[in-house]
Design a protein around this motif. Structure first.
Motif, short mmCIF file in Angstrom:
data_model
loop_
_atom_site.label_atom_id
_atom_site.label_comp_id
_atom_site.label_asym_id
_atom_site.label_seq_id
_atom_site.Cartn_x
_atom_site.Cartn_y
_atom_site.Cartn_z
N LEU A 172 0.84 -1.16 0.10
CA LEU A 172 -0.06 -0.04 -0.06
C LEU A 172 0.66 1.44 0.07
N GLY A 173 1.92 1.27 0.68
CA GLY A 173 2.89 2.23 0.85
C GLY A 173 3.43 2.45 -0.30
N LEU A 174 3.97 1.67 -1.07
CA LEU A 174 4.61 1.30 -2.41
C LEU A 174 3.55 2.37 -3.53
N ALA A 175 2.21 1.57 -3.28
CA ALA A 175 1.22 2.41 -4.15
C ALA A 175 0.92 3.54 -4.29
N ALA A 176 1.02 4.14 -2.98
CA ALA A 176 0.76 5.59 -2.79
C ALA A 176 2.04 6.36 -3.21
N LEU A 177 3.21 5.77 -3.10
CA LEU A 177 4.37 6.74 -3.60
C LEU A 177 4.30 6.80 -5.11
N VAL A 178 3.76 5.88 -5.64
CA VAL A 178 3.50 5.84 -7.31
C VAL A 178 2.44 6.70 -7.60
N LEU A 179 1.36 6.60 -6.81
CA LEU A 179 0.39 7.54 -7.23
C LEU A 179 0.54 8.88 -6.98
N ALA A 180 1.34 9.24 -5.90
CA ALA A 180 1.84 10.37 -5.49
C ALA A 180 2.93 11.21 -6.34
N GLY A 181 3.85 10.41 -6.79
CA GLY A 181 4.79 10.63 -7.84
C GLY A 181 4.14 11.05 -9.02
N ALA A 182 3.16 10.25 -9.58
CA ALA A 182 2.56 10.67 -10.84
C ALA A 182 1.85 11.69 -10.76
N TRP A 183 1.07 11.95 -9.66
CA TRP A 183 0.34 13.30 -9.60
C TRP A 183 1.28 14.30 -9.73
N VAL A 184 2.28 14.28 -8.96
CA VAL A 184 3.30 15.80 -9.06
C VAL A 184 3.92 15.80 -10.16
N TRP A 185 4.19 14.77 -10.91
CA TRP A 185 4.72 14.61 -12.49
C TRP A 185 3.81 15.21 -13.30
N TRP A 186 2.61 14.97 -13.17
CA TRP A 186 1.48 15.34 -14.23
C TRP A 186 1.19 16.84 -13.97
N GLN A 187 1.42 17.74 -12.97
CA GLN A 187 1.05 19.06 -12.86
C GLN A 187 1.66 19.95 -13.73
N PRO A 188 2.89 19.94 -14.07
CA PRO A 188 3.42 21.03 -14.98
C PRO A 188 2.70 21.12 -16.36
N GLU A 189 2.32 22.22 -16.97
CA GLU A 189 1.69 22.39 -18.20
C GLU A 189 2.68 22.02 -19.25
N PRO A 190 2.26 21.12 -20.10
CA PRO A 190 3.30 20.83 -21.16
C PRO A 190 3.60 22.04 -21.93
N HIS A 191 4.89 22.25 -22.61
CA HIS A 191 5.47 23.31 -23.50
C HIS A 191 5.10 23.05 -24.85
N ALA A 192 5.14 21.89 -25.29
CA ALA A 192 4.79 21.41 -26.65
C ALA A 192 3.72 21.73 -27.27
N ARG A 193 3.42 22.35 -28.32
CA ARG A 193 2.14 22.22 -29.03
C ARG A 193 2.15 21.04 -29.90
N GLY A 194 0.81 21.00 -30.53
CA GLY A 194 0.77 19.82 -31.49
C GLY A 194 1.07 20.25 -32.96
N THR A 195 0.82 19.48 -33.75
CA THR A 195 1.22 19.30 -35.30
C THR A 195 -0.02 19.60 -36.29
N GLU A 196 0.59 19.71 -37.29
CA GLU A 196 -0.25 20.03 -38.57
C GLU A 196 -0.45 18.59 -39.27
N ALA A 197 0.08 17.44 -38.78
CA ALA A 197 -0.18 16.21 -39.55
C ALA A 197 -0.74 15.26 -38.72
N ASN A 198 -2.33 15.21 -38.89
CA ASN A 198 -3.08 14.50 -38.04
C ASN A 198 -4.05 13.71 -38.72
N ALA A 199 -4.49 12.47 -38.19
CA ALA A 199 -5.46 11.62 -38.55
C ALA A 199 -6.76 11.31 -38.23
N LEU A 200 -7.68 10.91 -38.68
CA LEU A 200 -9.10 10.56 -38.13
C LEU A 200 -9.38 9.16 -38.64
N TRP A 201 -9.93 8.34 -37.77
CA TRP A 201 -10.66 7.12 -38.23
C TRP A 201 -11.95 7.43 -38.40
#
Length: 344
Positions: free
Chosen positions: A19-48
């Protein structure tokens, strides 16, 4: 009793550790997820896109609206479902009776957008499935069917055979033959594949211990070598990154980021890559949706040491599940700003 007590304490400590390991993974993922990405997308995109576009009639207004949607969202390639293949490798003509009308409309209302014939089937594995690609006669009829669609005016062939395992020599043989056909006609060959394995070294274990059919089966995901082999044969590779089945948005986002980075690093110099993103409702819809997928793909691009030499972007799955609000979110968070140029 003392023995039982020791066992109970041991199990308790083990549970606390897990349980402690799972909590650390979840907490680490949450912290990693917070910063806004710098990259924008592209103009090569597909649609099914759904089968009805080739199988049913549409009004001029519907075709015009489709063209506006493709242009507004900077879609370069549309995979119009035109199959599936029959077991013998053919597709009955009645299934695509309105294909010519569709292709004329795309050229009129969305010039420059490539309309590809999206073809596939359940691949026979260990005697279970529909189409036996190990049979050279079946592969020959598949090629004949491909030629029919290219002669109709489609700009390429988009394969989606499932499952494809990383030792599938027949599939690679079909890719070789199809590439000869498409290049002879000046057309494209694209393919949809599952995301990469988490660990290539585990493949012999999976192969030895797990069957390839049934509820619990060996996962049909490409190894690094197999993905490179496919990329060397295809003009475009679309990675079906969706169906994450991870319980939080940060973990699902990590999944999209990881596969974006590793896929572009592996084959981004060899072929055009589309990272598949979902707009349908997956198993864990609270964690996996379009905003999470787009943010994850952008985080993966941020992690690249340099951009790939070939174009890259996202593949939206699918036109029939994407709402106007989702298209608006896609434009706001993915498409390059007016002063930026990405992807080619």
């Amino acid at each position: 009793m003392r023995v039982m007590g020791r066992i109970g304490r041991t199990l308790g400590w083990a549970a606390a550790y897990v349980l402690g390991l799972a909590a650390l993974v979840l907490a680490g993922a949450w912290v990693w997820w917070q910063p806004e990405p710098h990259a924008r997308g592209t103009e090569a995109n597909a649609l099914w896109a759904r089968h009805q576009w080739v199988g049913e009639p549409h009004s001029d207004a519907e075709y015009r609206a489709l063209g506006e949607l493709l242009k507004e969202n900077r879609i370069t390639d549309v995979f119009f479902h035109a199959g599936p293949f029959e077991a013998d490798g053919t597709v009955p003509e009645a299934k695509y009776r309105y294909a010519r009308r569709l292709l004329a409309a795309v050229r009129q209302y969305a010039p420059g957008v490539r309309a590809q014939a999206y073809l596939g089937q359940i691949r026979t594995v260990n005697g279970k499935g529909v189409i036996d690609l190990d049979d050279p006669a079946v592969r020959a009829r598949v090629l004949g069917t491909d030629a029919t669609f290219l002669d109709l005016g489609f700009d390429g062939i988009h394969y989606d055979f499932e499952p494809i395992y990383p030792d599938d020599r027949a599939f690679l043989a079909l890719m070789d033959a199809t590439r000869e056909l498409t290049r002879s006609k000046g057309k494209l060959l694209s393919v949809a594949l599952e995301q990469q394995t988490l660990l290539d070294a585990a493949q012999p274990v999976y192969k030895a211990l797990l069957p390839r059919t049934g509820k619990l089966h060996y996962p049909p995901r490409p190894t690094r070598d197999f993905l490179r082999a496919v990329a060397d044969r295809a003009d475009q590779v679309a990675i079906m990154t969706y169906d994450v089945s991870l319980p939080t948005r940060s973990l699902a986002g990590w999944h999209f980021a990881r596969h974006t980075r590793t896929t572009l690093e592996l084959i981004g110099d060899r072929t055009t890559v589309f990272m598949g993103i979902p707009t349908y409702r997956p198993l864990m819809e609270w964690a996996e949706d379009l905003p999470v997928a787009l943010r994850g793909v952008r985080r993966g691009i941020d992690d690249l040491k340099r951009p790939p030499r070939r174009p890259y972007g996202v593949g939206v799955y699918a036109d029939w599940t994407t709402s106007p609000a989702e298209w608006s979110r896609y434009r706001a968070t993915w498409l390059p700003r007016a002063t930026e140029s990405f992807g080619g």
